[in-house]
Design a protein around this motif. Structure first.
Motif, PDB file in Angstrom:
ATOM      1  N   ILE A 170      -8.371  -7.055 -15.708  1.00 36.05           N
ATOM      2  CA  ILE A 170      -9.041  -6.644 -14.462  1.00 36.05           C
ATOM      3  C   ILE A 170      -8.127  -6.865 -13.267  1.00 36.05           C
ATOM      4  O   ILE A 170      -8.008  -6.013 -12.378  1.00 36.05           O
ATOM      5  CB  ILE A 170     -10.367  -7.418 -14.290  1.00 36.05           C
ATOM      6  N   PHE A 171      -7.459  -8.016 -13.257  1.00 38.05           N
ATOM      7  CA  PHE A 171      -6.530  -8.310 -12.163  1.00 38.05           C
ATOM      8  C   PHE A 171      -5.384  -7.297 -12.141  1.00 38.05           C
ATOM      9  O   PHE A 171      -5.005  -6.791 -11.082  1.00 38.05           O
ATOM     10  CB  PHE A 171      -5.982  -9.728 -12.337  1.00 38.05           C
ATOM     11  N   ALA A 172      -4.837  -6.970 -13.327  1.00 35.23           N
ATOM     12  CA  ALA A 172      -3.734  -6.005 -13.413  1.00 35.23           C
ATOM     13  C   ALA A 172      -4.199  -4.601 -13.015  1.00 35.23           C
ATOM     14  O   ALA A 172      -3.449  -3.846 -12.377  1.00 35.23           O
ATOM     15  CB  ALA A 172      -3.174  -5.982 -14.827  1.00 35.23           C
ATOM     16  N   LEU A 173      -5.437  -4.258 -13.387  1.00 39.22           N
ATOM     17  CA  LEU A 173      -5.985  -2.940 -13.044  1.00 39.22           C
ATOM     18  C   LEU A 173      -6.108  -2.782 -11.532  1.00 39.22           C
ATOM     19  O   LEU A 173      -5.693  -1.764 -10.961  1.00 39.22           O
ATOM     20  CB  LEU A 173      -7.343  -2.765 -13.706  1.00 39.22           C
ATOM     21  N   LEU A 174      -6.657  -3.792 -10.862  1.00 40.51           N
ATOM     22  CA  LEU A 174      -6.816  -3.741  -9.412  1.00 40.51           C
ATOM     23  C   LEU A 174      -5.459  -3.733  -8.712  1.00 40.51           C
ATOM     24  O   LEU A 174      -5.269  -3.038  -7.708  1.00 40.51           O
ATOM     25  CB  LEU A 174      -7.656  -4.932  -8.934  1.00 40.51           C
ATOM     26  N   MET A 175      -4.516  -4.504  -9.249  1.00 39.46           N
ATOM     27  CA  MET A 175      -3.162  -4.491  -8.681  1.00 39.46           C
ATOM     28  C   MET A 175      -2.541  -3.109  -8.795  1.00 39.46           C
ATOM     29  O   MET A 175      -1.942  -2.596  -7.851  1.00 39.46           O
ATOM     30  CB  MET A 175      -2.281  -5.509  -9.394  1.00 39.46           C
ATOM     31  N   GLY A 176      -2.666  -2.496  -9.980  1.00 38.75           N
ATOM     32  CA  GLY A 176      -2.088  -1.173 -10.198  1.00 38.75           C
ATOM     33  C   GLY A 176      -2.727  -0.100  -9.337  1.00 38.75           C
ATOM     34  O   GLY A 176      -2.064   0.860  -8.939  1.00 38.75           O
ATOM     35  N   PHE A 177      -4.023  -0.263  -9.030  1.00 34.73           N
ATOM     36  CA  PHE A 177      -4.736   0.714  -8.214  1.00 34.73           C
ATOM     37  C   PHE A 177      -4.357   0.630  -6.738  1.00 34.73           C
ATOM     38  O   PHE A 177      -4.192   1.646  -6.067  1.00 34.73           O
ATOM     39  CB  PHE A 177      -6.242   0.523  -8.356  1.00 34.73           C
ATOM     40  N   TYR A 178      -4.231  -0.599  -6.203  1.00 33.67           N
ATOM     41  CA  TYR A 178      -4.157  -0.761  -4.752  1.00 33.67           C
ATOM     42  C   TYR A 178      -2.931  -1.530  -4.248  1.00 33.67           C
ATOM     43  O   TYR A 178      -2.360  -1.171  -3.225  1.00 33.67           O
ATOM     44  CB  TYR A 178      -5.422  -1.474  -4.260  1.00 33.67           C
ATOM     45  N   LEU A 179      -2.506  -2.577  -4.941  1.00 38.24           N
ATOM     46  CA  LEU A 179      -1.443  -3.432  -4.420  1.00 38.24           C
ATOM     47  C   LEU A 179      -0.050  -2.946  -4.823  1.00 38.24           C
ATOM     48  O   LEU A 179       0.874  -2.927  -4.002  1.00 38.24           O
ATOM     49  CB  LEU A 179      -1.658  -4.872  -4.907  1.00 38.24           C
ATOM     50  N   VAL A 180       0.112  -2.551  -6.073  1.00 37.50           N
ATOM     51  CA  VAL A 180       1.423  -2.131  -6.575  1.00 37.50           C
ATOM     52  C   VAL A 180       1.970  -0.893  -5.855  1.00 37.50           C
ATOM     53  O   VAL A 180       3.175  -0.837  -5.582  1.00 37.50           O
ATOM     54  CB  VAL A 180       1.366  -1.897  -8.096  1.00 37.50           C
ATOM     55  N   PRO A 181       1.142   0.126  -5.523  1.00 37.12           N
ATOM     56  CA  PRO A 181       1.702   1.276  -4.790  1.00 37.12           C
ATOM     57  C   PRO A 181       2.404   0.889  -3.496  1.00 37.12           C
ATOM     58  O   PRO A 181       3.488   1.386  -3.196  1.00 37.12           O
ATOM     59  CB  PRO A 181       0.465   2.144  -4.522  1.00 37.12           C
ATOM     60  N   SER A 182       1.800  -0.004  -2.725  1.00 42.13           N
ATOM     61  CA  SER A 182       2.421  -0.456  -1.479  1.00 42.13           C
ATOM     62  C   SER A 182       3.712  -1.210  -1.762  1.00 42.13           C
ATOM     63  O   SER A 182       4.728  -1.023  -1.080  1.00 42.13           O
ATOM     64  CB  SER A 182       1.443  -1.344  -0.698  1.00 42.13           C
ATOM     65  N   ALA A 183       3.684  -2.078  -2.787  1.00 40.84           N
ATOM     66  CA  ALA A 183       4.882  -2.840  -3.146  1.00 40.84           C
ATOM     67  C   ALA A 183       5.983  -1.910  -3.647  1.00 40.84           C
ATOM     68  O   ALA A 183       7.161  -2.110  -3.340  1.00 40.84           O
ATOM     69  CB  ALA A 183       4.535  -3.872  -4.216  1.00 40.84           C
TER      70      ALA A 183
END
Length: 361
Positions: A113-126
């Protein structure tokens, strides 16, 4: 008793995974700094930009490698449980092997779940910050394949086509721009400019050395100017590198972008789809790799933990190989992106089922 065991295993699961990330990410940063410190000093990169870059670096690579870190951490602490005969004691108390796996699945769910949310919203910005910094401060124009493209053709509507000889993502500037408009497959209007630059405030384009030709039945109408401001129905993202754009979009933006490109008939649509499907397949791999890791390391071996880690590293490299090869095939060939992205999970899911049955026995 079961709750105590569940909490014990779940705590070890999450703690070992966190420690693995905390240990390996700084190592990656140190290696990256050692390779690039001379270039940073030469270009006098501000310290604030370097700090932000390595924050993006941490998020980007933690997301990219989290299944491998998770896999190795599960093998590590499960092997320790096996070597200390703790697993034998747990199973001897009457707990089934499948019941023993419950805290592992809970841990995998939390991480997924944490990885899914990161991939959806946080990783694109990074990903955007990571690639922007590398292009601006490290690579330069000579090797800027991820940020600058050449010979770009796009169909922006049923009757309109644009061409740009080269495009720079950071400056939002294109060179040797051509816009053609057709009616009944006949050219009726052609606009050319040596340079085109996007204005983010007004959402318009400034064309330099502007020339426009309207094709008439008897005579053509010519128009020219040193500078002309126009609005077009395409975005700068339509000109940027395919894979780079997809990586920097949130899940909602990516889905909308794919729909728009599909309507345009973009031939590179498979590349976008690979990025989209990987956002969902990557978290699922946490469950599959967790099962494989437990099945491989739950048995006490004569070689100890080293044998389990060696087996685990081999499996991890094979998984990465499958993931990269089929992802590339989906982008470059006619293979279905959905099938190619999920094939590694399918293959290793079958392997997980087989190993789990043997481990249970």
């Amino acid at each position: 008793m079961l709750k105590i065991i569940d909490k014990y295993i779940l705590k070890r699961y999450l703690a070992t995974f966190s420690v693995m990330l905390i240990l390996f990410i700084p190592i990656g940063i140190v290696i990256d700094v050692s390779e690039k410190v001379n270039r940073m000093i030469e270009r006098k990169v501000p310290l604030s930009e370097i700090v932000i870059y390595y924050i993006d670096f941490t998020v980007y690579f933690a997301n990219l490698l989290f299944p491998i870190f998770l896999f190795l951490s599960v093998i590590w602490f499960t092997s320790k449980l096996a070597n200390n005969t703790e697993i034998i004691a747990i199973l001897s108390s009457g707990i089934s092997f499948y019941r023993f796996l419950r805290p592992y699945f809970i841990g995998a769910t939390v991480v997924s779940i944490f990885a899914l949310l990161m991939g959806f919203y946080l990783v694109p910005s990074a990903s955007k910050g990571f690639n922007d910094f590398r292009y601006k401060n490290l690579k330069g124009r000579s090797n800027s394949q991820t940020m600058e493209t050449t010979d770009i053709f796009r169909q922006i509507s049923e009757n309109e086509i644009i061409y740009v000889n080269s495009y720079n993502y950071l400056s939002k500037t294109g060179f040797q721009f051509v816009h053609e408009k057709f009616e009944d497959n006949v050219l009726v209007e052609k606009t050319e400019a040596n340079r085109i630059k996007f204005n983010e405030v007004t959402k318009s384009y400034t064309l330099y050395n502007y020339q426009k030709r309207k094709v008439g039945k008897l005579n053509d109408v010519l128009e020219s100017s040193d500078k002309k401001i126009l609005k077009y129905n395409f975005e700068p993202d339509d000109l940027t590198p395919v894979f780079y754009v997809a990586e920097t979009m949130t899940i909602g933006e990516l889905i909308s972008f794919i729909d728009k490109e599909r309507k345009k008939g973009n031939s590179n649509i498979n590349t976008y789809l690979v990025v989209l499907y990987k956002k969902f397949s990557l978290p699922i791999s946490a469950f599959i790799l967790t099962i494989i890791a437990v099945a491989v390391s739950s048995m006490k071996r004569r070689g100890g933990m080293g044998i389990n880690l060696a087996i685990g590293i081999c499996i991890a490299f094979v998984f990465i190989f499958f993931d990269k090869v089929f992802g590339t095939l989906a982008e470059k060939s006619s293979i279905s992106p959905l099938f190619a992205v999920w094939l590694p999970n399918i293959v290793f899911g079958i392997l997980a089922f087989y190993l789990l049955r043997n481990a249970k026995r």
